[in-house]
Design a protein around this motif. Sequence first.
Motif, PDB file in Angstrom:
ATOM      1  N   HIS A  72      42.967  47.198  73.316  1.00 48.41           N
ATOM      2  CA  HIS A  72      43.104  45.938  72.577  1.00 48.41           C
ATOM      3  C   HIS A  72      41.991  45.769  71.547  1.00 48.41           C
ATOM      4  O   HIS A  72      41.675  44.655  71.151  1.00 48.41           O
ATOM      5  CB  HIS A  72      43.132  44.757  73.568  1.00 48.41           C
ATOM      6  CG  HIS A  72      44.351  44.773  74.435  1.00 48.41           C
ATOM      7  ND1 HIS A  72      45.551  44.225  74.053  1.00 48.41           N
ATOM      8  CD2 HIS A  72      44.566  45.322  75.656  1.00 48.41           C
ATOM      9  CE1 HIS A  72      46.444  44.428  75.012  1.00 48.41           C
ATOM     10  NE2 HIS A  72      45.866  45.091  75.988  1.00 48.41           N
ATOM     11  N   HIS A  81      51.179  48.619  71.173  1.00 51.83           N
ATOM     12  CA  HIS A  81      51.387  48.273  72.583  1.00 51.83           C
ATOM     13  C   HIS A  81      52.803  48.610  73.049  1.00 51.83           C
ATOM     14  O   HIS A  81      52.984  49.204  74.116  1.00 51.83           O
ATOM     15  CB  HIS A  81      51.065  46.801  72.828  1.00 51.83           C
ATOM     16  CG  HIS A  81      49.636  46.481  72.565  1.00 51.83           C
ATOM     17  ND1 HIS A  81      48.600  47.054  73.261  1.00 51.83           N
ATOM     18  CD2 HIS A  81      49.052  45.663  71.657  1.00 51.83           C
ATOM     19  CE1 HIS A  81      47.448  46.609  72.798  1.00 51.83           C
ATOM     20  NE2 HIS A  81      47.705  45.759  71.821  1.00 51.83           N
ATOM     21  N   PRO A 171      45.304  41.635  77.409  1.00 53.01           N
ATOM     22  CA  PRO A 171      43.949  41.949  76.943  1.00 53.01           C
ATOM     23  C   PRO A 171      42.890  41.445  77.909  1.00 53.01           C
ATOM     24  O   PRO A 171      43.175  40.601  78.772  1.00 53.01           O
ATOM     25  CB  PRO A 171      43.849  41.218  75.594  1.00 53.01           C
ATOM     26  CG  PRO A 171      44.816  40.095  75.715  1.00 53.01           C
ATOM     27  CD  PRO A 171      45.921  40.577  76.603  1.00 53.01           C
TER      28      PRO A 171
END
Length: 176
Positions: A72, A81, A171
């Motif tokens: 992240h 992602h 995250p």
Amino acid sequence: MTLTERLIAPGATRGEAVLSFGTAFAGGALSVALASTAGLPPLALVVIAVVAFDLYGGAVVNATRAAKLWFHRQGRTRVHHVGFVAIHVQPFVLAWAVPGFTWTAAAAIYASVLVAALAVTAVPLPLRRPAAFAATALALVWTTAMVAVPGVLAWVAPLLLIKLLLAHLLPEEAAG
């Protein structure tokens, strides 16, 4: 870059490495022991060992602070992602190697994880955590109640969901 940095993330601590590799080896051994009771051919057991090592270990790796900061970091986008989720084709590898693990089951598990990842990454960041848990809960029910896989591989869909939706897509949060 060291092997630990490649398999976990740059900056991984010794504790993160021990937990990640320990879980990967334990999960691999447990899964092969379980699968060996089903009389599967040697190739299937090898594939199960590799997939289990990756999924068990990856669920822990992706939850580490080091991996969260790495995946992240600045410049990472939704495409990165979802792309990471999309490359996880383990259900198809299992369908290829394991008798009774059908291509239909592989497609249903893969599609469930990918659709859930698209949903999770579509919401604003403050809603990402509850969205990931909602998507995981719904996909868990779907993949375990509606998708038939050999009983010795019932762990595949849940671990894939944990590894990718709950660990990878979320995250690191600041300590409060």
